[in-house]
Design a protein around this motif. Structure first.
Motif, mmCIF file in Angstrom:
data_model
loop_
_atom_site.group_PDB
_atom_site.id
_atom_site.type_symbol
_atom_site.label_atom_id
_atom_site.label_comp_id
_atom_site.label_asym_id
_atom_site.label_seq_id
_atom_site.Cartn_x
_atom_site.Cartn_y
_atom_site.Cartn_z
ATOM 1 N N CYS A 39 0.830 -1.195 0.000
ATOM 2 C CA CYS A 39 0.000 0.000 0.000
ATOM 3 C C CYS A 39 0.874 1.257 0.000
ATOM 4 O O CYS A 39 2.091 1.177 0.145
ATOM 5 C CB CYS A 39 -0.987 -0.034 1.163
ATOM 6 S SG CYS A 39 -0.486 0.809 2.663
ATOM 7 N N CYS A 47 0.021 -1.815 4.622
ATOM 8 C CA CYS A 47 -0.665 -3.056 4.272
ATOM 9 C C CYS A 47 0.086 -3.738 3.133
ATOM 10 O O CYS A 47 0.763 -3.091 2.341
ATOM 11 C CB CYS A 47 -2.087 -2.770 3.791
ATOM 12 S SG CYS A 47 -2.978 -1.538 4.736
ATOM 13 N N CYS A 72 -7.639 -0.420 3.302
ATOM 14 C CA CYS A 72 -6.455 0.405 3.555
ATOM 15 C C CYS A 72 -6.856 1.875 3.693
ATOM 16 O O CYS A 72 -7.636 2.387 2.897
ATOM 17 C CB CYS A 72 -5.466 0.246 2.407
ATOM 18 S SG CYS A 72 -4.122 1.437 2.459
ATOM 19 N N GLU A 73 -6.301 2.508 4.718
ATOM 20 C CA GLU A 73 -6.620 3.920 4.942
ATOM 21 C C GLU A 73 -5.400 4.799 4.742
ATOM 22 O O GLU A 73 -5.319 5.901 5.273
ATOM 23 C CB GLU A 73 -7.186 4.103 6.355
ATOM 24 C CG GLU A 73 -8.502 3.385 6.553
ATOM 25 C CD GLU A 73 -8.995 3.431 7.995
ATOM 26 O OE1 GLU A 73 -8.194 3.757 8.883
ATOM 27 O OE2 GLU A 73 -10.170 3.138 8.210
ATOM 28 N N HIS A 74 -4.441 4.306 4.028
ATOM 29 C CA HIS A 74 -3.183 5.044 3.847
ATOM 30 C C HIS A 74 -3.079 5.738 2.504
ATOM 31 O O HIS A 74 -2.064 6.335 2.193
ATOM 32 C CB HIS A 74 -1.986 4.092 4.011
ATOM 33 C CG HIS A 74 -1.995 3.340 5.315
ATOM 34 N ND1 HIS A 74 -2.059 1.973 5.396
ATOM 35 C CD2 HIS A 74 -1.998 3.801 6.594
ATOM 36 C CE1 HIS A 74 -2.071 1.606 6.677
ATOM 37 N NE2 HIS A 74 -2.046 2.676 7.412
HETATM 38 ZN ZN LIG Z 1 -2.476 0.656 3.912
#
Ligand SMILES: [Zn+2]
Length: 75
Positions: A39, A47, A72-74
């Motif tokens: 990620c 991730c 995923c929040e990145h």
């Molecule tokens: Zn991520």
């Protein structure tokens, strides 16, 4: 990025991940892993998803990949 996955479902999911800033690293050697997706957060907290070359159910593997990307929040 080099090469395409032979499953079109998985290849589409890989494209989905790449579109969202994920990075593909192709596996070297003869293991079962085809490659690993990382990620946008490239440190230990990021991730990752290991893409198998010949998963038992390609559709399920593709779905797992999309789910991992969606979680995923990145990005
Ligand atoms: Zn991520």
């Amino acid at each position: 990025m080099t090469g395409k996955h032979k499953s079109k479902e998985i290849q589409a999911a890989i494209a989905y991940a790449l579109d969202r800033g994920w990075r593909l690293e192709r596996a070297r050697g003869r293991g079962h892993a085809w490659g690993t997706l990382y990620c946008p957060l490239t440190d230990r907290g990021g991730c990752r998803f290991t893409v198998w070359g010949t998963p038992a159910i390609p559709e399920a593997h593709a779905r797992d990949l999309r789910r991992t990307v969606d979680r995923c929040e990145h990005g």
